[in-house]
Design an enzyme around this catalytic site. Sequence first.
Site, PDB file in Angstrom:
ATOM      1  N   GLY A  44       0.434 -18.065 -10.039  1.00 23.25           N
ATOM      2  CA  GLY A  44      -0.494 -19.118  -9.633  1.00 23.25           C
ATOM      3  C   GLY A  44       0.141 -20.211  -8.790  1.00 23.25           C
TER       4      GLY A  44
ATOM      5  N   HIS B 240      39.312 -51.645 -18.649  1.00 26.64           N
ATOM      6  CA  HIS B 240      38.517 -52.413 -17.696  1.00 26.64           C
ATOM      7  C   HIS B 240      38.639 -51.865 -16.275  1.00 26.64           C
ATOM      8  CE1 HIS B 240      38.937 -55.431 -20.914  1.00 26.64           C
ATOM      9  NE2 HIS B 240      40.239 -55.301 -20.768  1.00 26.64           N
TER      10      HIS B 240
END
Length: 458
Positions: free
Chosen positions: A17, A364
């Site tokens: 489909g 960091h």
Amino acid sequence: MSLPTYSKLNIVILAAGKGTRMNSSKPKVLHALAGKPVLQHVLDTARRLNPSSIIVVYGFGGEIVPQALPADDIIWVKQAEQLGTGHAMQQALPYLEPDARTLILLGDVPLLTQESCTQLLTQQAALCLLTVSKDNPSGYGRIVRQGDAVKAIVEHKDAAEAQLAIREVNTGIMAAENTWLATWLPRLDNRNAQQEYYLTDIVAMAVADGQAVAAVQSNDEWQVAGINSKQDLAALERVYQGRYAARLLAKGVTLADPSRIDVRGELTTGRDVEIDVGCVFEGQVTLADNVRIGPYCVIRDATIGAGTTLAAYTHIDGATLAEDCRIGPYARLRPGTVLSDHAHIGNFVELKNAQVDSGSKINHLSYVGDATVGKQVNIGAGTITCNYDGVNKFRTVIEDNAFIGSDSQLVAPVTIKAGATIAAGSTITEDAPADKLTMSRVRQFTIENWKRPEKVKK
């Protein structure tokens, strides 16, 4: 007459489909539900039934569908013109084994379970339908019964007024003996309002041939729901995720908000796992005991060891984390990254193909790529392993107990020996010796008589 028992099972999946209401150039069966194509969900269910063959009828989009889901166990059959479900089954008919049964599934119905399929297949009938009762049956084929026996399925556009009042509808999922399919399918015609070949017409043929038609009614409307629009897709996504969340809760996982978790793969969890809101899990993810996941983390194809904590907005992709690690917030661990116990990876740190041994910290604003980091290493803020020369990538080795000062660049290939200290602001291009301070920086000086420039008046 008793029906024969079939050892072979053929499964046909109707996936041709277009899905006009999807408003997409992509075939609707390739749209993603929980991170994988809708059709893949149906294939996964089919494979769990151990069939002797899986036949997928495709059409809209041409070869896009088989190319997207290549597999050796699938027979791909093209329906060049989409002339209805009956026409689609006619294309599959030459591939059905005469001494088998066929289970017919729909490529846009992704939540159907193996248990429902098994219940359908155990019915002793030449043809068995899976049905559901809907409060609003508009648009669905109605199940017409005489007593308990199914006599026909009437499509909505062809239904009389009395038939439109019927709430029991066809799901499109059925099982049939192949010997009868070989008789019924060639007799289908398109004399109906849609001018299509309806597979449902075989019900009337079965009745005319004196064959009983069984029906199994599902009590789960979502399980048999198809996808015809983006709204349908979104609704089924939330149903899928809600049910997955319910299973996690039943296993003892703590979810801050069960409506705000997305699992797009398989999530395996240990005991006392906690997951905050907005987290996404993709691929194969394992969370061991006592793992805590902060809000809005994305984790893909990763293993997280016991006691590890991920702070908010952490991204993990293709990495393995051992026990009691501390990650984030805003950390990114890319494929090939392996952390040993008690590693700390802090905010705005990115690791790629990096192995970090136990007790080491990168807390960091750093990039560590293509690197091996030993035990108890401290890497200061702003450190970069310069691993790429524009053509090739090279590796950085940082041995045990090294200390890397902030804002350092380690130009690979380079080795920082055990116990070495790198002074802040250094650019290291050669190996740094063990237990010594290495630095590379311009000497600081002051210009005594310098003045700031003044703005020129115009």
